[in-house]
Design a protein around this motif. Structure first.
Motif, mmCIF file in Angstrom:
data_model
loop_
_atom_site.group_PDB
_atom_site.id
_atom_site.type_symbol
_atom_site.label_atom_id
_atom_site.label_comp_id
_atom_site.label_asym_id
_atom_site.label_seq_id
_atom_site.Cartn_x
_atom_site.Cartn_y
_atom_site.Cartn_z
ATOM 1 N N HIS A 125 0.798 -1.232 0.000
ATOM 2 C CA HIS A 125 0.000 0.000 0.000
ATOM 3 C C HIS A 125 0.828 1.278 0.000
ATOM 4 N N ASN A 154 2.425 -5.998 -2.022
ATOM 5 C CA ASN A 154 1.684 -5.537 -3.195
ATOM 6 C C ASN A 154 2.041 -6.353 -4.428
ATOM 7 N N SER A 205 -2.291 3.456 -0.538
ATOM 8 C CA SER A 205 -3.005 4.335 0.392
ATOM 9 C C SER A 205 -2.645 5.790 0.146
ATOM 10 N N PRO A 238 -6.211 4.424 -3.097
ATOM 11 C CA PRO A 238 -6.655 3.443 -2.087
ATOM 12 C C PRO A 238 -7.780 2.543 -2.547
#
Length: 393
Positions: free
Chosen positions: A169, A221, A258, A262
């Motif tokens: 993120h 990720n 984020s 997001p």
């Protein structure tokens, strides 16, 4: 269809035994006033543990004070440990294992709220706080690496069965993996070998800190969902290196930023109005003007990360945790048949903490979650499903 594993049967994750293969995914609870465990946080995890999951993941435990996204988050220090011991005791009393998600928010840290200068691989502006983010020095990188080890050791000491390291993120470690965010010219930037150095060294440090006392996972990720960011090919190579290093017992696959995008993880409706109401007037105005860009909506569908995760599964031998759109036994069984070892759930359990017990009683039980994502905006007042649950106190 032949199912590789039974999602509801007992399983082993590294050195620990779980009563099933279902993990309550880490979702920031917003129930830690003073950056300490509250009775509400204990009840939150007790309820989902009593509801049948194999393991409940506590989020988010920062490894340093500037590694929080806001000032109410726990950061690992002696004052937080008695409350965390009460929390793990409550989870264990309901028959579930307890996992501690540890990490450093990096540029996602809102220094307007934490009072600490945020850090990233290179200088940038945080779009939420509108503050300049400092480039981490080599000394910062080393301090944060060692802080992960100290945090993992403290978590093990208070009864956590697993440590999940946050490598996703576009938090600190994830931002080093991103070609977009990492513009360094030293040994931590440039080639993927260099950009993956922080992740690999951090995983090794956490493993050395806890040994065989805990399972060690990393949330990684597969795709930042951002042009110029980390994408699947480099993600697979990074995970292969983490596997070769031997520091991890499993990897939980995730996506999104984020910092920039997001909603790439939170598929479904984009709660722009609700999010704006929870933010400062300045940010609220920004969301009114640009919310459709920052909170871009992606359609929800069952197992929405499966296609990308299949590509990782084909290349990696480590146990993998599949996340994303898993809300019923049919989806769990499909994940098992596709070769995944565990599944992780979040929003569906926020709506119904006892969903797993209900599925065990009736395999056709559907989830009531509508994927409206209005729960996202409750993180500052106690994360909850606004459709069914009252505000936390």
């Amino acid at each position: 269809m032949t199912i590789r594993y039974d999602a509801l049967a007992p399983a082993q994750l590294g050195p620990i035994d779980l009563r099933n293969r279902i993990i309550k995914a880490a979702t920031f609870e917003g129930m830690t006033p003073g950056a300490l465990v509250s009775d509400a946080l204990i009840e939150y995890h007790r309820a989902v543990s009593a509801g049948g999951v194999g393991m409940s993941t506590v989020a988010y435990l920062a490894v340093a004070p500037e590694g929080r996204t806001e000032d109410g988050q726990i950061w690992m220090r002696p004052e937080a440990l008695p409350g965390l011991q009460r929390l793990t005791d409550a989870i264990h009393a309901e028959g579930a294992a307890a996992s501690a998600q540890i990490g450093h928010a990096g540029a996602v840290g809102n220094q307007a709220l934490t009072g600490y200068r945020a850090l990233s691989p290179s200088v940038l502006v945080n779009p939420l706080s509108l503050k300049m983010v400092k480039a981490a020095s080599r000394a910062d990188i080393e301090r944060i690496r060692l802080a992960h080890g100290a945090a993992a050791r403290m978590a093990a000491d208070v009864g956590f069965d697993a440590i999940e390291i946050h490598f996703g993120h576009n938090y600190f470690t994830s931002s080093f993996l991103s070609p977009l965010l990492n513009r360094r010219r030293d040994e931590y930037g440039g080639t993927l070998v260099n950009r993956a150095r922080v992740a690999r060294q951090t995983a090794e440090t956490v493993r050395a800190a806890v040994g065989s006392r805990c399972a060690v996972l990393a949330k990684v990720n597969m795709d930042d969902g951002v042009m110029g960011g980390l994408h699947i090919d480099e993600a697979i190579q990074t995970i292969k290196w983490l596997e070769e290093d031997g520091s991890l017992d499993a990897v939980e696959l995730t996506v999104g930023s984020s910092l920039i995008n997001p909603m790439y993880l939170f598929r479904g409706d984009a709660p722009i109005r609700e999010w704006g109401e929870a933010m400062s007037p300045l940010v609220r105005t920004g969301l009114k003007l640009f919310g459709g860009v920052f909170l871009k909506a992606y359609p929800f569908h069952e197992l929405f990360l499966l296609d990308q995760a299949r590509m990782v599964r084909a290349e990696v031998g480590l146990p993998l945790v599949l996340l994303g759109g898993i809300t019923n036994l049919g989806a769990m069984n499909l994940a098992m048949d596709e070769g995944f070892d565990f599944v992780a759930m979040a929003r569906a359990l926020l709506r119904e903490p006892d969903l797993i017990n209900r599925i065990q009683h009736d395999s056709q039980t559907p989830s009531l979650c509508t994927h409206c994502n209005k729960c996202m905006a409750t993180i500052y007042s106690g994360t909850r499903c606004v459709i069914t649950t009252p505000a936390a106190t």
